[in-house]
Design an enzyme around this catalytic site. Sequence first.
Site, PDB file in Angstrom:
ATOM      1  N   LYS A 111      56.320  51.780   9.163  1.00  0.00           N
ATOM      2  CA  LYS A 111      55.573  50.678   8.530  1.00  0.00           C
ATOM      3  C   LYS A 111      56.586  49.730   7.923  1.00  0.00           C
ATOM      4  CE  LYS A 111      51.249  49.633   8.092  1.00  0.00           C
ATOM      5  NZ  LYS A 111      50.106  50.058   8.924  1.00  0.00           N
ATOM      6  N   ASP A 123      49.408  44.078  10.457  1.00  0.00           N
ATOM      7  CA  ASP A 123      48.627  44.835   9.469  1.00  0.00           C
ATOM      8  C   ASP A 123      48.038  43.749   8.559  1.00  0.00           C
ATOM      9  OD1 ASP A 123      48.233  47.816   8.453  1.00  0.00           O
ATOM     10  OD2 ASP A 123      48.571  46.639   6.653  1.00  0.00           O
TER      11      ASP A 123
END
Length: 447
Positions: free
Chosen positions: A124, A164
């Site tokens: 991430k 995201d």
Amino acid sequence: MRTQDIMARLQAKYPGEKEYLQAVQEVLESIEDVYNQHPEFEKAKIVERIVEPDRIFTFRVTWIDDRGEVQTNTGYRIQFNSAIGPYKGGLRFHKAVTPSMLKFLGFEQTFKNALTTLPMGGAKGGSDFDPVGKTNDEIMRFCQAFMLELWNCIGPDQDIPAGDVGVGGREIGYLYGMYKKLARQYNTGVLTGKGSTWGGSILRPEATGFGALYFTQHLLEKAGKDIKGKKVALSGFGNVAWGAATKARELGAQVVAISGPDGVCEIPDGITPEMIDYMLDMRASNRNKVEDMAVKFPGLARFIPGKKAWSVPCDIALPCAFQNELSEDDARELKANGCWCCCEVSNMGCQPGAIHFFQHNGILFAPGKAVNAGGVATSGLEMTQNAEHISWDASEVDAKLHFIMKSIHEQCVKFGTRPDGSVDYVKGANIAGFMKVATAMLEQGTI
Ligand code: 2IT
């Protein structure tokens, strides 16, 4: 291993990393029994290793805003685990981004990616850059400055970022443009969520929401229920909420609420295709106000400031916005208003107290890492198409997405069925994901 002992050690080592500690605790509680039946895991210290990211890149991002002022943000990429494939996971641009937030997301991503059936490790990244109120030019300059640092850390067989919160198709385009210029290679597979004319997979924008609804269908079918005619409340109005609303409507459900940081829009007769299209304009405007929907469709949507989607009576709740967006009090209000199912679409959207309440009050519940895995799964399908230099049509991608969501549901049932025949989807998803990653780590030795 004892969850308590590991947590005490992590709390001392990473004080204040609330989201990270919360995510680790949830997984360890679920897997403790199974883990302790495998002495080889304990010997290889799998749990101590799996909770730590492989590496974290932190970098300064400096850019110039429209007024000519110099702005500085912090960028991160957390490469969490590469036991089953190259690092894979999205980039989040949001003012509240911290290492703790990205560590929780990278940890979750590792298990989620394992559930997809595809060979992807977990990662991430992102920045504390706040897209709210920024112009298109500012977004472009920020993305370019961010990639000036990131490009050296990523690659199609190494680490593949995607979108995201705050990062959609537009941002991926600007990021890819700068990557290509720096790398001097058309490495299509280095990012996913690309535009459909330059290597993006058809249906990737819809995939998280579509996959969530396919999962919900399987869950309801297993419980002897049907989504047709049911009222659905969902939070957010970004990419994920848009995909979920589209598919929910298509399956005959009525979407009666969407929400934003400013409040909720109640939609008594259900969302219309025009309203769903307008969600895209709302996202592109960077205003971050759900009230805009009620201004645009005054007869159909009613804006209630300061309220959450969970105050609107519904059968099914779909959190589609942000971590910890649904509290125990919200869970109680949902039940009091007749809700009997909650499928978490956002990552860790429900607070631990809410999950506990759902599970002990007969409300069907499934966690984000299972429900929202269709997004990253379709990123995996994009990588396959890029590697083969081909593109599949919508029916092929949709069939594969369907198959993957069915398989994720089956894995949850396999590892999460209780003695009474009902399914603990939290336990099922965590054990299934953990067993796959842990076994790969064991087989690859102590590294
Ligand atoms: O949370 C997620 O799974 C995503 N943001 C998608 C990640 C990806 O690589 O497509």
